[in-house]
Design a protein around this motif. Structure first.
Motif: not given
Length: 193
Positions: A37-43, A126-128, A148-158
């Motif tokens: 599970a990863a946070g989406g860095i790429n907007k 792109d994801a963290v 490797g797969f990441s599920v983008i579970t949230n948009a990160t807050v910047d």
């Protein structure tokens, strides 16, 4: 095969985090499929997107191959093809909607600050997340093929003044919702490995 993993933020060492990979290799497994599970860095990424990991940045600043080296294995080994181009191509043929990008691993367990998110964007991330990198490094040291797969579970807050907060329960919920799509891809991929 595994459901979950241990993390550095739980107090385990990088070597301990990678231990299951070494066990699997000893059982004859030569291909490792990793998910996180990863946070989406790429907007451009949306919550619920799947991302193939094309490369990673190790911001854990630890490596599971530090210490005594297995004399059967090289001490120094390349990571330029850490995530199998062959397997990534197959997945993109199975599901062309799967995103592709760079994953960064940070220690956690806290989520990233707005300044850290801006830094990650500058680095081309792109994801963290807080996992995956130790397992990948150990697998490549063992000459295993890795996907490797990441599920983008949230948009990160910047934005420093944003009222939006990352809720762990929502991260878990989005991860579970992505399960059927990921499972479908895996079932079509495995016969082609």
């Amino acid at each position: 095969m595994m459901q979950g993993r241990v993390h550095l933020y739980e107090g385990y060492t990088a070597h301990q985090c990678a231990f299951p990979v070494r066990v699997m290799h000893s059982w004859g497994i030569r291909t490792l499929l990793l998910t996180n599970a990863a946070g989406g860095i790429n907007k451009k990424f949306l919550t619920g997107d799947l991302m193939l990991i094309a490369d990673h940045i190790n911001l854990l600043f630890q490596n599971p191959c530090v210490g005594r080296n297995d004399p059967e294995r090289p001490r120094f080994f390349p990571m330029n093809d850490a995530y199998s181009p062959r397997l990534r191509k197959i997945v993109q043929e199975i599901d062309p909607e799967v995103r592709s990008g760079v994953y960064a691993a940070m220690l956690g367990p806290s989520y990233e600050t707005p300044a850290e998110i801006r830094m990650l964007r500058l680095l081309g991330v792109d994801a963290v997340g807080m996992s995956t990198v130790n397992e990948c490094i150990a697998a490549r040291h063992l000459d295993m093929e890795v996907l490797g797969f990441s599920v983008i579970t949230n948009a990160t807050v910047d934005e420093d003044l944003s009222e939006e907060k990352v809720e762990h329960s929502e991260v878990v919920q989005v991860g579970k919702a992505a399960g059927p799509r990921l499972r479908s891809i895996m079932l079509r991929l495995i016969p082609q490995i």
